[in-house]
Design a protein around this motif. Structure first.
Motif, mmCIF file in Angstrom:
data_model
loop_
_atom_site.group_PDB
_atom_site.id
_atom_site.type_symbol
_atom_site.label_atom_id
_atom_site.label_comp_id
_atom_site.label_asym_id
_atom_site.label_seq_id
_atom_site.Cartn_x
_atom_site.Cartn_y
_atom_site.Cartn_z
ATOM 1 N N ILE A 73 48.542 30.824 32.588
ATOM 2 C CA ILE A 73 49.434 29.940 33.357
ATOM 3 C C ILE A 73 48.933 29.920 34.791
ATOM 4 O O ILE A 73 48.857 30.984 35.428
ATOM 5 C CB ILE A 73 50.863 30.513 33.377
ATOM 6 C CG1 ILE A 73 51.315 30.885 31.975
ATOM 7 C CG2 ILE A 73 51.838 29.587 34.093
ATOM 8 C CD1 ILE A 73 52.059 29.861 31.242
ATOM 9 N N THR A 74 48.597 28.744 35.297
ATOM 10 C CA THR A 74 47.970 28.716 36.624
ATOM 11 C C THR A 74 48.880 28.128 37.708
ATOM 12 O O THR A 74 48.406 27.718 38.761
ATOM 13 C CB THR A 74 46.641 27.914 36.585
ATOM 14 O OG1 THR A 74 46.940 26.621 36.082
ATOM 15 C CG2 THR A 74 45.608 28.580 35.716
ATOM 16 N N VAL A 75 50.169 28.106 37.445
ATOM 17 C CA VAL A 75 51.101 27.556 38.437
ATOM 18 C C VAL A 75 51.025 28.387 39.721
ATOM 19 O O VAL A 75 51.080 29.620 39.683
ATOM 20 C CB VAL A 75 52.551 27.607 37.905
ATOM 21 C CG1 VAL A 75 53.540 27.153 38.957
ATOM 22 C CG2 VAL A 75 52.667 26.776 36.649
ATOM 23 N N GLU A 77 51.224 28.041 44.462
ATOM 24 C CA GLU A 77 51.608 27.261 45.656
ATOM 25 C C GLU A 77 50.931 27.867 46.868
ATOM 26 O O GLU A 77 50.620 29.052 46.852
ATOM 27 C CB GLU A 77 53.116 27.441 45.939
ATOM 28 C CG GLU A 77 54.064 26.652 45.143
ATOM 29 C CD GLU A 77 55.501 27.127 45.395
ATOM 30 O OE1 GLU A 77 55.835 27.518 46.523
ATOM 31 O OE2 GLU A 77 56.259 27.120 44.423
ATOM 32 N N ARG A 80 53.453 30.724 48.783
ATOM 33 C CA ARG A 80 54.500 30.880 47.759
ATOM 34 C C ARG A 80 55.399 32.057 48.128
ATOM 35 O O ARG A 80 54.889 33.151 48.402
ATOM 36 C CB ARG A 80 53.807 31.159 46.424
ATOM 37 C CG ARG A 80 54.727 31.292 45.249
ATOM 38 C CD ARG A 80 53.900 31.545 43.999
ATOM 39 N NE ARG A 80 54.680 31.363 42.797
ATOM 40 C CZ ARG A 80 54.151 31.377 41.574
ATOM 41 N NH1 ARG A 80 52.850 31.539 41.408
ATOM 42 N NH2 ARG A 80 54.910 31.227 40.519
ATOM 43 N N ALA A 110 44.195 31.796 40.498
ATOM 44 C CA ALA A 110 44.464 30.460 39.931
ATOM 45 C C ALA A 110 43.645 29.395 40.683
ATOM 46 O O ALA A 110 42.433 29.574 40.872
ATOM 47 C CB ALA A 110 45.960 30.166 39.942
ATOM 48 N N ASP A 137 39.555 35.083 39.202
ATOM 49 C CA ASP A 137 40.405 34.684 38.074
ATOM 50 C C ASP A 137 39.490 34.664 36.850
ATOM 51 O O ASP A 137 38.263 34.615 36.985
ATOM 52 C CB ASP A 137 41.007 33.282 38.308
ATOM 53 C CG ASP A 137 42.293 33.066 37.521
ATOM 54 O OD1 ASP A 137 43.376 33.101 38.136
ATOM 55 O OD2 ASP A 137 42.228 32.894 36.287
ATOM 56 N N ASN A 139 39.948 32.292 34.599
ATOM 57 C CA ASN A 139 40.022 30.908 34.159
ATOM 58 C C ASN A 139 39.048 30.078 35.006
ATOM 59 O O ASN A 139 39.313 29.767 36.168
ATOM 60 C CB ASN A 139 41.470 30.424 34.339
ATOM 61 C CG ASN A 139 41.663 29.002 33.875
ATOM 62 O OD1 ASN A 139 40.756 28.179 33.942
ATOM 63 N ND2 ASN A 139 42.855 28.698 33.399
ATOM 64 N N ASN A 199 37.712 39.306 34.912
ATOM 65 C CA ASN A 199 38.814 39.479 33.960
ATOM 66 C C ASN A 199 39.448 40.848 34.186
ATOM 67 O O ASN A 199 38.785 41.882 34.078
ATOM 68 C CB ASN A 199 38.273 39.355 32.529
ATOM 69 C CG ASN A 199 39.384 39.303 31.511
ATOM 70 O OD1 ASN A 199 40.452 39.903 31.682
ATOM 71 N ND2 ASN A 199 39.144 38.582 30.428
ATOM 72 N N LEU A 200 40.717 40.841 34.520
ATOM 73 C CA LEU A 200 41.408 42.101 34.854
ATOM 74 C C LEU A 200 41.502 43.046 33.658
ATOM 75 O O LEU A 200 41.655 44.251 33.831
ATOM 76 C CB LEU A 200 42.834 41.790 35.347
ATOM 77 C CG LEU A 200 42.895 41.123 36.716
ATOM 78 C CD1 LEU A 200 44.280 40.546 36.971
ATOM 79 C CD2 LEU A 200 42.537 42.116 37.803
ATOM 80 N N VAL A 217 51.003 37.634 37.978
ATOM 81 C CA VAL A 217 49.986 37.783 36.927
ATOM 82 C C VAL A 217 50.461 38.850 35.928
ATOM 83 O O VAL A 217 50.532 38.612 34.724
ATOM 84 C CB VAL A 217 48.621 38.219 37.522
ATOM 85 C CG1 VAL A 217 47.586 38.393 36.413
ATOM 86 C CG2 VAL A 217 48.131 37.212 38.566
ATOM 87 N N PHE A 221 51.911 40.676 31.248
ATOM 88 C CA PHE A 221 51.242 41.790 30.568
ATOM 89 C C PHE A 221 52.257 42.809 30.057
ATOM 90 O O PHE A 221 53.242 43.104 30.727
ATOM 91 C CB PHE A 221 50.300 42.528 31.543
ATOM 92 C CG PHE A 221 49.093 41.742 32.005
ATOM 93 C CD1 PHE A 221 48.983 40.374 31.805
ATOM 94 C CD2 PHE A 221 48.048 42.393 32.644
ATOM 95 C CE1 PHE A 221 47.876 39.661 32.244
ATOM 96 C CE2 PHE A 221 46.930 41.699 33.084
ATOM 97 C CZ PHE A 221 46.843 40.332 32.886
HETATM 98 C C1 LIG Z 1 50.775 32.195 37.560
HETATM 99 S S1 LIG Z 1 49.150 32.326 38.171
HETATM 100 C C2 LIG Z 1 49.418 33.183 39.700
HETATM 101 C C3 LIG Z 1 48.633 32.585 40.831
HETATM 102 C C4 LIG Z 1 48.888 33.212 42.196
HETATM 103 N N1 LIG Z 1 48.540 34.605 42.213
HETATM 104 C C5 LIG Z 1 50.316 33.013 42.627
HETATM 105 O O1 LIG Z 1 51.091 33.974 42.648
HETATM 106 O O2 LIG Z 1 50.681 31.883 42.949
HETATM 107 C C6 LIG Z 1 48.450 33.587 37.121
HETATM 108 C C7 LIG Z 1 46.933 33.619 37.143
HETATM 109 O O3 LIG Z 1 46.505 34.836 36.539
HETATM 110 C C8 LIG Z 1 45.325 34.574 35.829
HETATM 111 N N2 LIG Z 1 45.106 35.625 34.832
HETATM 112 C C9 LIG Z 1 45.831 35.905 33.723
HETATM 113 N N3 LIG Z 1 45.261 36.903 33.033
HETATM 114 C C10 LIG Z 1 44.141 37.272 33.732
HETATM 115 C C11 LIG Z 1 43.127 38.228 33.520
HETATM 116 N N4 LIG Z 1 43.130 39.011 32.446
HETATM 117 N N5 LIG Z 1 42.139 38.343 34.437
HETATM 118 C C12 LIG Z 1 42.121 37.531 35.541
HETATM 119 N N6 LIG Z 1 43.038 36.587 35.782
HETATM 120 C C13 LIG Z 1 44.047 36.460 34.887
HETATM 121 C C14 LIG Z 1 45.588 33.208 35.191
HETATM 122 O O4 LIG Z 1 44.384 32.577 34.816
HETATM 123 C C15 LIG Z 1 46.309 32.492 36.323
HETATM 124 O O5 LIG Z 1 45.413 31.766 37.112
#
Ligand SMILES: C[S@@+](CC[C@H](N)C(=O)[O-])C[C@H]1O[C@@H](n2cnc3c(N)ncnc32)[C@H](O)[C@@H]1O
Length: 281
Positions: A73-75, A77, A80, A110, A137, A139, A199-200, A217, A221
């Motif tokens: 989810i890449t929402v 701002e 933010r 994101a 990220d 993605n 990748n985390l 993020v 998990f």
């Molecule tokens: C909802 S967005 C949050 C963006 C920003 N940090 C914010 O708070 O506005 C979550 C992001 O976490 C990334 N993400 C999810 N799992 C991940 C992983 N295992 N490794 C790296 N990034 C990850 C997704 O691709 C996405 O872009």
């Protein structure tokens, strides 16, 4: 077909396949999140069930890449949660000012709005020239968009409001130029941002940093995975380094709660306690 019709074992099998074939590990993401997204993709693609999806994931790389997009989810701002940024300016910037150079890691950046917000703050505080921002990220589509730094005009009103409430010192329009319904972030903001695919779940520490922002993020998990990622953050932060989480996230139920002090409890800002040098432990 309803959400609850999907068996846990079917989801496990699908996530195993995604991991084995594509190397993306969603096996410890929150079940509710994964279930919702899988259901959504089944409906959107006119599939009948998870087993049809399973064979499509195996044989159709474009479909698999769509599914990967769904699961992340890449929402985001700019600025933010303005009260968080206000606290960052008041409580974290004075600490950062004491360092001769500053390394900041945005984990899960994101499409980059968070990193650009930070670059703006660092410019306003006169710290940007000695700052490196690592924005990562897993993605790649989101990262490509982040690198471009082009955002829809429609969002700018909201971003401007967030910026002002966060204690912004200029007008947000000083940091972009408008172009056919979009805004393009200034080149000067990009110059110290390093965008990277990380990748985390499966990648390791890549730098020692003074500040980590991983907001919105870890909410996706499961607990064990949160712990794993918190270990990565703990090992990446310098002593006294700062960790910022999202408003619905925390450290309380992880193994690392005792290793930090709460710098701002409400805004989820934590300061790593000083670790005794090895040998004194
Ligand atoms: C909802 S967005 C949050 C963006 C920003 N940090 C914010 O708070 O506005 C979550 C992001 O976490 C990334 N993400 C999810 N799992 C991940 C992983 N295992 N490794 C790296 N990034 C990850 C997704 O691709 C996405 O872009």
């Amino acid at each position: 077909m309803k959400d609850k019709d999907i068996q846990e074992s079917e989801i496990s099998l699908l996530l195993e396949t995604v991991y084995e074939k594509y190397g993306y590990d969603f096996r410890q993401y929150s079940q509710a999140h994964i279930r919702r997204r899988i259901m959504n993709r089944i409906v959107m693609s006119g599939l009948e069930d998870v087993s049809q999806m399973q064979s499509k994931v195996l044989n159709d790389e474009i479909f698999a890449s769509e599914l990967l997009q769904d699961l992340s989810i890449t929402v985001t701002e700019m600025f933010r949660d303005s009260s968080f940024y206000k606290s960052l300016r008041e409580n974290v910037i004075p600490i950062l000012k004491t360092y001769p150079f500053i390394k900041i890691w945005h984990a899960g950046c994101a499409t980059g709005e968070e990193a650009y917000s930070m670059a703006i703050i660092m410019q306003e505080e006169g710290l940007y020239d000695r700052t490196t921002i690592y924005a990562t990220d897993f993605n790649q589509h989101a990262l490509n968009k982040a690198k471009e730094g082009i955002f829809s005009n429609k969002k700018i009103k909201e971003y401007t409001m967030n910026y002002q409430l966060s204690g912004g010192k200029e007008s947000l329009s000083a940091y972009y130029t408008s172009n056919y319904g979009n805004v393009i972030m200034n080149q000067s903001l990009k110059k110290n941002i390093v965008w990277a695919n990380h990748n985390l779940v499966t990648d390791s520490v890549f730098a020692e940093v003074h500040l980590i922002l991983c907001r919105n993020v870890l909410i996706y998990f499961e607990k064990d995975l949160q712990n794993k990622v918190q270990k990565l953050f703990y090992n990446s932060l310098i002593n006294g380094g700062i960790l910022c989480l999202g408003s619905k996230e925390g450290l309380r139920f992880t193994d690392f709660y005792e290793q930090y002090n709460e710098a701002d409890k409400k805004q989820k800002i934590f300061k790593k306690k000083y670790q005794l040098a090895r040998g004194l432990e």
